[in-house]
Scaffold this active site. Structure first.
Site, short mmCIF file in Angstrom:
data_model
loop_
_atom_site.label_atom_id
_atom_site.label_comp_id
_atom_site.label_asym_id
_atom_site.label_seq_id
_atom_site.Cartn_x
_atom_site.Cartn_y
_atom_site.Cartn_z
N LYS A 28 0.84 -1.19 0.00
CA LYS A 28 0.00 0.00 0.00
C LYS A 28 0.88 1.24 0.00
CE LYS A 28 -0.96 0.21 5.02
NZ LYS A 28 -2.06 0.16 6.00
N LYS A 86 -7.30 -6.45 0.04
CA LYS A 86 -7.88 -5.82 1.22
C LYS A 86 -8.79 -4.67 0.81
CE LYS A 86 -4.91 -4.87 4.45
NZ LYS A 86 -3.63 -4.38 5.03
#
Length: 261
Positions: A28, A86
């Site tokens: 991320k 996610k």
């Protein structure tokens, strides 16, 4: 035993945390929000570098709860070769529609972890919903990184409830949210599958550069704290087996012990 999830944003950072002993690699961009998404080419490169040595997860970004956007982002991210996608649960829009498209994606073999935010009033009923929808796991994080860590927003009883419900549902379970090394002794007894770290391993905060010595320190702290709990669980299981064996030999009813996991 609880593992260390290390958030990275490049091949170089992935190589660093692999060398330092992280158990899970999470992709991320910390400068783009709580679940900021990385470019596709970066995700592909990290997946190729890790080459199956660890599970790799990637976030889809801080997206509004719009089913079409969520479905497209999950499909696009999963196609890059990650093990887990996610997806964050944010307020507003159409959460029910988004859960429906996540169920569809799970039905196609996508492994999805639903991320709830401790500072946005998480609804723990979503744990059982995630199980029923076929999702792979649930996680707690924080949306506003400047607003304090996970334990500032949820007390020990609430955190224990979350992990217990997720474990009972058979889901992968993670805790994150501006965690520091000092949080480890309080969180490890809850026995999540992993604790997620970024800022504690960086010079200059979560958007700064990773420091391998700090990564090693986090991994060592988790393992040092986890070892006594693991030893206690093993001892409890052994005692239970010995007691059961004695009961069978003596003809007495075996004493039932709670399963230690």
């Amino acid at each position: 035993m609880t593992g260390v999830l290390a958030s990275v944003r490049s091949v170089e950072e992935a190589a660093l945390v692999l060398e330092a002993g992280a158990d899970f690699i999470d992709l991320k961009e910390p400068s783009a929000g709580a679940l900021g998404a990385l470019p596709a080419e970066t995700i592909r490169a990290v997946v190729a570098h890790v080459a199956g040595r660890r599970s790799v997860s990637a976030t889809v970004g801080d997206l509004p709860m719009e089913p079409g956007r969520i479905a497209a982002a999950v499909s696009r991210t999963a196609a890059l070769g990650v093990d887990i996608v996610k997806v964050g649960v944010f307020p507003g829009s159409d959460p029910e529609g988004c859960l429906a498209v996540l169920a569809d994606a799970a039905g196609q073999g996508r492994r999805i972890v639903l991320v709830m935010f401790a500072d946005l009033g998480p609804d723990f009923a979503l744990v059982e919903r995630a199980r029923d929808l076929g999702l792979a796991g649930v996680m707690l994080d924080t949306a506003e990184k400047g607003g304090g860590g996970l334990r500032r927003h949820l007390g020990p009883d609430r955190l224990a409830s979350f992990v217990d419900r997720a474990r009972s549902a058979g889901l992968l379970t993670g805790l994150a949210g501006s965690l520091a090394v000092s949080d480890i002794p309080a969180l490890l007894p809850l026995r999540p599958d992993y604790l997620g770290f970024r800022g504690a391993r960086c010079r200059g905060g979560r958007s700064g550069s990773l420091d391998q010595a700090r990564v090693r320190a986090v991994c060592a702290a988790v393992r040092a704290e986890a070892a006594p709990s693991a030893a206690a669980s093993t001892a409890t299981a052994a005692a239970g087996a010995q007691r059961a064996a004695h009961s069978r030999l003596s003809g007495a009813p075996a004493t039932r012990l709670a399963k230690s996991t």
